[in-house]
Design a protein around this motif. Structure first.
Motif, PDB file in Angstrom:
ATOM      1  N   GLN A 184      17.801  -0.222   8.842  1.00  0.00           N
ATOM      2  CA  GLN A 184      19.019   0.532   9.172  1.00  0.00           C
ATOM      3  C   GLN A 184      19.031   0.918  10.649  1.00  0.00           C
ATOM      4  N   ASN A 243      19.737  -2.285  12.696  1.00  0.00           N
ATOM      5  CA  ASN A 243      21.141  -2.686  12.565  1.00  0.00           C
ATOM      6  C   ASN A 243      22.050  -1.830  13.435  1.00  0.00           C
ATOM      7  N   LYS A 244      21.794  -0.535  13.459  1.00  0.00           N
ATOM      8  CA  LYS A 244      22.620   0.367  14.258  1.00  0.00           C
ATOM      9  C   LYS A 244      22.361   0.174  15.743  1.00  0.00           C
ATOM     10  N   LYS A 245      21.090   0.032  16.123  1.00  0.00           N
ATOM     11  CA  LYS A 245      20.736  -0.056  17.543  1.00  0.00           C
ATOM     12  C   LYS A 245      21.244  -1.352  18.173  1.00  0.00           C
ATOM     13  N   TYR A 246      21.180  -2.448  17.420  1.00  0.00           N
ATOM     14  CA  TYR A 246      21.515  -3.758  17.999  1.00  0.00           C
ATOM     15  C   TYR A 246      22.785  -4.366  17.401  1.00  0.00           C
ATOM     16  N   SER A 247      23.521  -3.561  16.643  1.00  0.00           N
ATOM     17  CA  SER A 247      24.781  -4.025  16.032  1.00  0.00           C
ATOM     18  C   SER A 247      24.550  -5.295  15.210  1.00  0.00           C
ATOM     19  N   LEU A 248      23.544  -5.223  14.320  1.00  0.00           N
ATOM     20  CA  LEU A 248      23.197  -6.347  13.469  1.00  0.00           C
ATOM     21  C   LEU A 248      23.590  -6.048  12.027  1.00  0.00           C
ATOM     22  N   ASN A 249      23.391  -7.011  11.179  1.00  0.00           N
ATOM     23  CA  ASN A 249      23.673  -6.850   9.756  1.00  0.00           C
ATOM     24  C   ASN A 249      22.536  -7.449   8.932  1.00  0.00           C
TER      25      ASN A 249
END
Length: 649
Positions: free
Chosen positions: A22, A25-31
């Motif tokens: 999580q 995903n937030k730090k690097y705009s990933l999914n």
């Protein structure tokens, strides 16, 4: 294949690695979803991954890094977290409260406990004493010590000032110690007066006198009282009792030396069974961040955990264990035999201390099964959620034994790496299933592949374990190897600019890892490669066999497989047993795995860490020298293999 264990939704939800996904995903705009997508990202974008571990693991640094990775034409030349300055001990001593940091249990000894606040205070006092003794950054401080609280204090005090720590187990004899410490010239030596094993005390001070005669650089010997209250040490040059050496003041503050990321931290040693041990120097930052990754993400270590690993101070698992302090967990230290006073001693300790993570060797698990122990029926293991196993491949039967007779709801994390990287290439994962005979996954950020003969990466086929991209915990250099010649020869001679580890493995379709033994001990009858572990899994599952070792012998322009077995008590070695062994191997492996000869032996030679020494046995059989028997727990066991009439051409 059906998994032996699946993590519950609650366990997955509460795992550190889930929070890390999580966070990433937030730090690097990933999914990213689940472990496999995280692993692929971690090797595709190594710089972002390791930067995320730095932040998630809350690395304490007086100066931030300017660049995560400075690549080089060679893996050896890669530089990590360039510009940063930190101190390893400061990161392990970040907690200074009343929560228990260390629990020490020796054979027949009263349990000793030390809080994080008490640990910080004792390290501060020891650090002051070392400074007054003239220790400066880069000096070597050595320990010839059991796995006890004072050992952890000495290491933390030394590394807090930028000194380099190196230790070996007190069951090493004089030559074994000199082969190691004689190369690095330590300034200070810590030792206990002795140690306990299997109900007996063993003296260390007589050996220390012999060691000092050939280590003139040692300026002070600090003696820890353990087997006796206060031994007379007047005959030992420059010796002082631990309690007389440590500073008396209370409330001291540690003046941590914040040094570059790759400042030397530990000197570790190869097993030395084929020559003088290699001295591998590991850096403070690389060791720290690798352990934070493994403890937080692969082991799922939390502050409330109580973690134990059966290890001596001569094995890298000691270094691995003590780094759990950086997470704030309680570490359980143990000195002695895991079979004293009975085979359930470690499970009794797990019950008494409400252990949550138990680490041991594959050999121990197999031995416990052999003696018929059923821990789940005899001990309260309700707190236990993870069992780690390393040292050698864990057999499929041992996987089944753990889930059948130890605990059903457990993450059985077989892990594998080495002193060379002071960490792991393959580990467990709390959000992945456990499959029989498999390590759950490759280490995050570690580009581990299986290479075939042509140097191609393969999945679902056996090949050489290769790490094809640099990682932070590579040795920063070898001692007395200024040109890096030994370093390059050790790992990069087989596949140019690829770390060749020397294990024979298979990466499965779902990302697990199977290990078939050391590739330099791999058998090649008829040109077909066979990992020794494939034979051990069949033979050592038999009740009649206590232990075994398998080697290849050059024979008629081919290789024939030789199997030596140590029978269980009251079991006769005869033709009927030989036929049962052959039948078991043929039916559960292949006809090519069936040994050409099966012979009885009284003992199986192994290292002090319990690893079988196939190469040493093969050298003896072929009339070659074994140059460093001091690395073996039972060197006399090699004598059996000399001049065997059955092996003569």
């Amino acid at each position: 294949m059906e998994p032996l264990w699946m993590p519950s939704e609650e366990r997955i939800r509460n795992a550190n690695i889930t929070a890390f996904i999580q966070f990433v995903n937030k730090k690097y705009s990933l999914n990213l979803e689940g472990f496999q997508s995280l692993y692929q990202w971690s090797i595709d974008d190594r710089q972002d991954f390791w930067a995320a571990v730095w932040e998630f693991g809350q690395v304490l640094a007086s100066q931030p890094y300017e660049k995560v990775l400075e690549e080089s034409p060679t893996m050896i030349g890669a530089k990590w977290f360039v510009g940063s300055r930190l101190n390893f001990a400061e990161n392990l001593l970040r907690f200074r409260d009343d929560r228990i940091a260390l629990v020490f249990k020796g054979e027949d000894q009263e349990t000793v406990r030390m809080s994080y606040a008490q640990l910080y205070d004792e390290v501060a006092r020891m650090a002051k004493a070392l400074r007054e003794a003239g220790v400066v950054p880069g000096d070597r401080v050595a320990g010839y010590v059991p796995n006890m609280i004072q050992t952890v204090v000495a290491m933390l005090a030394a590394t807090s000032m930028g000194a380099v720590w190196s230790s070996c187990s007190p069951d090493f004899d004089i030559k074994g110690v000199l082969d190691r410490f004689g190369q690095i010239a330590p300034k200070i030596l810590f030792t206990a007066d002795g140690y306990f094993y299997n109900g007996k005390s063993h003296d260390s001070l007589e050996r220390i006198s012999g060691i000092l005669q050939q280590l003139p650089n040692i300026e002070k010997v600090v003696v820890i009282p353990y087997t006796r209250s206060r031994e007379d040490i007047g005959a030992i040059t420059n010796a002082v009792h631990y309690n007389d050496f440590i500073a008396k003041e209370q409330g001291l503050k540690i003046a941590f030396e914040r040094l570059p990321f790759d400042h030397p931290l530990y000197i570790m040693y190869s097993s030395g069974t084929t020559g003088l041990p290699k001295c591998m120097v590991h850096g403070a930052g690389g060791t720290l961040i690798q352990y934070l990754k493994e403890h937080l993400l692969h082991v799922d270590l939390k502050r409330e955990d109580k973690i134990y690993y059966f290890t001596t101070c001569g094995w890298m698992m000691w270094n691995w264990l003590v780094s759990g302090l950086a997470v704030g967990a309680t570490l359980i230290l143990f000195d002695g035999s895991p079979f004293y006073p009975d085979p359930g001693a470690i499970f009794q300790l797990a019950q008494d201390e409400k252990m949550t993570i138990l680490g041991t060797s594959a050999r121990y698990i197999a031995s416990v099964e052999k003696v018929g122990l059923k821990p789940k029926e005899q001990y309260d293991l309700s707190s236990l959620r993870t069992i780690c196993s390393t040292g050698s491949p864990l057999s499929e039967e041992s996987f089944r034994f753990v889930y059948r007779d130890v605990k059903e709801d457990i993450d059985l994390a077989s892990i594998s790496g080495g002193t060379d990287l002071i960490s792991c290439f393959a580990l467990g994962c709390p959000i992945l299933p456990v499959y029989e005979g498999e390590l759950q996954c490759r280490g995050l950020g570690m580009k581990v592949e299986a290479y075939n003969f042509q140097g191609q990466s393969v999945v679902g086929q056996q090949g050489e374990l290769v790490c094809s991209a640099s990682f932070p915990s590579q040795p920063i250099y070898f001692w007395h190897d200024p040109e890096g010649t030994k370093y390059r020869a050790a790992y990069f001679g087989r596949f140019p600019n690829r770390w060749h580890h020397g294990d024979f493995i298979e990466i499965t379709a779902h990302g697990g890892v199977k290990i078939f033994g050391r590739s330099d001990a791999t058998l090649n009858p008829g040109g077909v490669r066979i990992g020794t572990a494939e034979i051990y899994r069949q033979v050592e599952a038999m009740e009649e066999i206590s232990d075994s070792i398998v080697v290849g012998q050059d024979w008629d322009n081919d290789v024939r497989v030789l199997l030596f077995v140590k029978t269980a008590p009251n079991v006769e070695f005869n033709d009927a047993l030989v036929n049962r062994i052959k039948k078991t191997i043929r039916e559960n492996a292949t006809p090519r795995h069936v040994p050409a000869l099966i012979l009885p032996v009284d003992d199986i030679p192994c290292t002090l860490n319990g690893k079988k020494v196939e190469l040493a046995v093969r050298n003896i059989i072929e009339g070659k020298p074994v140059t460093n028997k001091d690395a073996l727990a039972n060197p006399n066991a090699l004598d059996y293999f000399r001049n065997l009439s059955e092996l003569k051409r």
